[in-house]
Motif scaffolding. Structure first.
Motif, mmCIF file in Angstrom:
data_model
loop_
_atom_site.group_PDB
_atom_site.id
_atom_site.type_symbol
_atom_site.label_atom_id
_atom_site.label_comp_id
_atom_site.label_asym_id
_atom_site.label_seq_id
_atom_site.Cartn_x
_atom_site.Cartn_y
_atom_site.Cartn_z
ATOM 1 N N LEU A 8 0.833 -1.134 0.101
ATOM 2 C CA LEU A 8 0.025 0.017 -0.129
ATOM 3 C C LEU A 8 0.865 1.304 -0.095
ATOM 4 N N ILE A 11 1.836 6.445 3.917
ATOM 5 C CA ILE A 11 1.376 7.712 4.408
ATOM 6 C C ILE A 11 2.442 8.586 5.010
ATOM 7 N N GLU A 45 -4.473 10.865 0.239
ATOM 8 C CA GLU A 45 -3.613 10.400 1.478
ATOM 9 C C GLU A 45 -4.468 10.703 2.612
ATOM 10 N N ARG A 48 -7.075 8.415 3.136
ATOM 11 C CA ARG A 48 -6.486 6.768 3.685
ATOM 12 C C ARG A 48 -6.084 7.260 5.077
ATOM 13 N N TRP A 97 1.411 0.623 6.748
ATOM 14 C CA TRP A 97 1.008 2.023 6.035
ATOM 15 C C TRP A 97 2.271 2.599 5.844
#
Length: 321
Positions: A8, A11, A45, A48, A97
């Motif tokens: 993924l 972030i 972002e 998310r 993440w």
């Protein structure tokens, strides 16, 4: 489960911090719903990070009620709560993440670093060999001197180093590579994407993490940005690159977005730029010990305005007629 999620997109920690701030504001009843929706819509972002928060909500605990507290005390309670939420976000979501940063990188090492500075803080350190190190805002570093080497580990942020004569090699490590000083005064800045070395006296050698045999030499008056996988070409050192040592930031025809990105390093919270003025050129000298005053000066001289949604959330845009 972790292997499935590892691909993924990463972030950014600053976005996780902003999400933690919004979570606390919502839980304490002090959030501006319209401003929150604007933030969520501004970036995928952001969405998310907020989705991660919603999935973790049961692990985050209750936010202390702050409405009945005096304003200053309530703000302090919310700041502490946001810091705890951010820690849990990185702890629980870091390996999933934060992509390539992983559990071995910034969040963990920065929190445990022996030398740290908060946003807006600078720190002077006298090294055991007689040299010196200055830490800029939001920095974390460790010193490791042994019988065979002198080593500085910069986990995040920015430092300025003046080396002292010593037969042991002087090395600065970042996640992107290793810098070897050749009797010099130089600065190093490390962020999530890359590291940059700026040489003011003599020279340094740089080895990127993924290619320890390839060496880039950077002379006085030069700067090099490098990544774990390789380096850009050597560039001329920008004027006033070390002005932060005097608590100043000097901008000469910078895009407004760049200036605000720099100022935001010295201020807690989120400092946004309206896209309509992001590329407007700005010139000026700004004090780093009072960013809100610097913003007022910027707005007064360049036809801009700053709007505060909360104390820790501000947006700069064109001044309305």
């Amino acid at each position: 489960m972790f292997a499935q999620r590892a691909s993924l997109p990463r972030i950014d920690r600053a976005i996780l911090a902003a999400a933690a701030h919004w979570h606390v504001e919502c839980k304490s009843g002090t959030a501006d719903p319209a401003a929150l929706q604007t933030w969520l819509a501004a970036s995928a972002e952001h969405a998310r990070a907020w989705a991660l928060l919603q999935r973790m909500d049961g692990q985050l605990g209750e936010i202390p009620a702050t409405l009945a507290l005096p304003a200053l005390q309530a703000a302090q309670v919310r700041r502490r709560a946001a810091a705890k939420v951010l820690a849990l976000l990185v702890t629980a979501g870091g390996g999933v993440w934060l992509g390539q940063a992983g559990l071995h990188s910034t969040p963990w090492q920065s929190w445990n670093a022996a030398l740290r500075t908060a946003p807006g803080q600078r720190r002077h350190v006298r090294l055991a060999d007689g040299g010196s190190m200055e830490l800029n805002t939001g920095s974390a570093a460790d010193i490791d001197y042994t019988a065979s080497s002198r080593r500085i580990r910069l986990h995040e942020g920015e430092i300025m180093l003046a080396t002292a004569p010593d037969p042991r090699p002087f090395l600065v490590e970042t996640r992107h590579g290793v810098i070897r000083a050749l009797g010099t005064r130089f600065g190093v800045r490390c962020d999530g994407a890359s590291s940059t070395v700026s040489v003011f006296d003599h020279a340094v050698e740089v080895r990127c993490a993924a290619s320890s045999t390839a060496v880039s030499r950077v002379e006085a008056g030069q700067q090099l940005r490098f990544f774990a996988s390789g380096a850009q070409g050597v560039a001329t050192l920008p004027v006033h690159q070390d002005s932060w040592l005097q608590g100043m930031l000097v901008a000469v025809d910078w895009p407004l977005q760049r200036l605000l990105d720099e100022l935001s390093r010295y201020r807690r919270g989120h400092l946004a730029c309206d896209p309509g003025v992001a590329q407007r050129p700005v010139t000026g000298t700004y004090r780093l010990d009072d960013i809100d005053a610097a913003l007022q000066s910027l707005c007064a001289s360049h036809g801009l305005q700053v709007q505060y949604f909360t104390r820790y959330w501000a947006t700069v845009s064109a001044r309305r007629a």
